[in-house]
Motif scaffolding. Structure first.
Motif, PDB file in Angstrom:
ATOM      1  N   LYS A 176       0.855  -1.196   0.000  1.00 59.10           N
ATOM      2  CA  LYS A 176       0.000   0.000   0.000  1.00 59.10           C
ATOM      3  C   LYS A 176       0.887   1.240   0.000  1.00 59.10           C
ATOM      4  N   TRP A 177       0.576   2.175  -0.883  1.00 60.50           N
ATOM      5  CA  TRP A 177       1.408   3.372  -1.019  1.00 60.50           C
ATOM      6  C   TRP A 177       0.553   4.633  -0.925  1.00 60.50           C
ATOM      7  N   LYS A 235       0.188   8.368  -2.018  1.00 60.78           N
ATOM      8  CA  LYS A 235       0.693   9.104  -3.181  1.00 60.78           C
ATOM      9  C   LYS A 235       0.985  10.555  -2.784  1.00 60.78           C
ATOM     10  N   GLY A 266       4.266   3.671   3.703  1.00 60.10           N
ATOM     11  CA  GLY A 266       4.833   3.507   2.368  1.00 60.10           C
ATOM     12  C   GLY A 266       4.399   4.668   1.482  1.00 60.10           C
ATOM     13  N   PHE A 267       5.359   5.255   0.740  1.00 61.82           N
ATOM     14  CA  PHE A 267       5.048   6.413  -0.113  1.00 61.82           C
ATOM     15  C   PHE A 267       5.540   6.192  -1.534  1.00 61.82           C
ATOM     16  N   HIS A 268       4.689   6.516  -2.479  1.00 57.66           N
ATOM     17  CA  HIS A 268       5.066   6.567  -3.894  1.00 57.66           C
ATOM     18  C   HIS A 268       5.032   8.038  -4.306  1.00 57.66           C
ATOM     19  N   TRP A 326       9.934   4.473   0.641  1.00 59.20           N
ATOM     20  CA  TRP A 326       9.444   5.255  -0.499  1.00 59.20           C
ATOM     21  C   TRP A 326      10.123   4.851  -1.795  1.00 59.20           C
TER      22      TRP A 326
END
Length: 258
Positions: free
Chosen positions: A166-167, A169, A217-219, A246
Motif C-alpha cells: 500500500k502506497w 501518493k 509507504g510512499f510513492h 518510499w
C-alpha cells in the motif's frame, strides 16, 4: 455506451450507488488518468445521469489534459457537464462557485461545457493559480485501505511495486525539472511548469498523511523526481526521525552516485 452492462460494471455501479446514497450530492468528479479509465468513468456518469439527474458530473485528470484539449464532439456531454484541463484546483473552485450561483459561466476556468449543442471552452484569465508550495497535503480520508489487495501479477519488479503493498501518493515537485524528452508532453502545464517546495513542508505533509492513513509507504508520483529535492528530503527525514519506505521515478544521471 448503449450496450448492456457486464457483471463487472454492475458491481461497480452497485458500489457507486452505495456511495451516492450516503449523502445528498450536487457534484461528482472523476479523475481519468489513463485511456483505460475513460469507459468506466463514462459508465458511472451515465448511471448518475439516469438515476440522479440533478447531480452534476465533472471529468478531469491526465487523459483529459492530453487527449481532450481539442474537444469538439458534443456527445460526451450526454454524460458529463464539465471537463477540466491541467491543475484541477482552480477549475473545481470555479465550478463549485458556479453551481452555488456565485459566478456565471463566463467566469469558469479551463473548463469545457456544452451550450446550444456546441462545445464551449470557458477560460477566464488570468487563471486562479495555486503554487505547489501553497498546497495542503492530499487527504485520503474515506479510502477503504483495508480492502486493497497486495498481489504479484507479473515478474517485472517495477510493475510489482505498483500493486504489491500500500502506497500513499505524494508529489515532491510540480512539473519536471528536465522537460527536454522528445517523447513527453513538455508543452503542457503538468510537465513544463516546474514548481518546488521545501523539504520541511514535504515532511510535514508526510507526517500528516501517515497520521491519517496509518500507512508508511510512499510513492512519489513525479514525472522525474528532482535529485536535489530527493537529497534534501532524505536528509530531513533522517533529521526529524521520520521512518518511511518510499520509491519514485528518476532520470539516470551523474547526480545519482552509488
Amino acid at each position: 455506451m448503449q450496450y448492456e452492462t457486464t457483471l463487472i460494471e454492475d458491481e461497480m455501479l452497485y458500489l457507486l450507488e452505495e456511495q451516492l446514497q450516503q449523502d445528498a450530492y450536487n457534484l461528482v468528479c472523476f479523475t481519468i488518468p489513463f485511456p483505460g479509465n475513460l469507459f468506466s468513468a463514462l459508465r458511472c456518469a451515465q448511471f448518475i445521469k439516469e438515476k440522479y439527474p440533478t447531480i452534476k458530473v465533472a471529468f478531469g485528470g491526465g487523459y483529459c489534459n492530453t487527449e481532450l484539449r481539442r474537444l469538439s464532439d458534443t456527445r460526451i456531454f450526454n454524460y458529463v457537464d464539465f471537463i477540466t484541463l491541467d491543475d484541477g484546483e482552480g477549475p473545481l473552485l470555479r465550478i463549485t462557485e458556479y453551481l452555488e450561483n456565485k459566478i456565471g459561466e463566463e467566469s469558469l476556468e479551463r473548463t469545457f461545457i456544452c451550450r446550444e449543442n456546441k462545445v464551449v471552452y470557458a477560460d477566464k484569465t488570468p487563471n486562479t493559480i495555486f503554487h505547489h508550495k501553497n498546497l495542503p497535503a492530499p487527504s485520503y480520508v474515506g479510502l477503504p485501505t483495508a480492502k486493497y489487495l497486495s498481489f504479484l501479477d507479473v515478474m517485472n519488479p517495477m510493475h510489482r511495486m505498483w500493486s504489491d503493498g500500500k502506497w500513499n501518493k505524494l508529489t515532491i515537485s510540480h512539473g519536471c525539472y528536465w522537460k527536454q524528452c522528445s517523447f513527453c508532453d513538455v508543452t503542457l502545464d503538468y510537465i513544463g511548469n516546474y514548481q518546488n517546495t521545501t523539504a520541511d513542508d514535504l515532511v510535514n505533509k508526510i507526517e500528516k498523511i501517515i497520521a491519517e492513513t496509518g500507512i508508511t509507504g510512499f510513492h512519489f508520483v513525479d514525472e522525474a523526481a528532482p535529485p536535489k529535492m530527493l537529497r534534501a528530503l532524505a536528509n530531513k527525514l533522517l533529521e526529524r526521525k521520520v521512518f518511511i519506505t518510499w520509491w519514485t521515478n528518476i532520470r539516470f544521471e551523474k547526480t545519482f552516485t552509488p
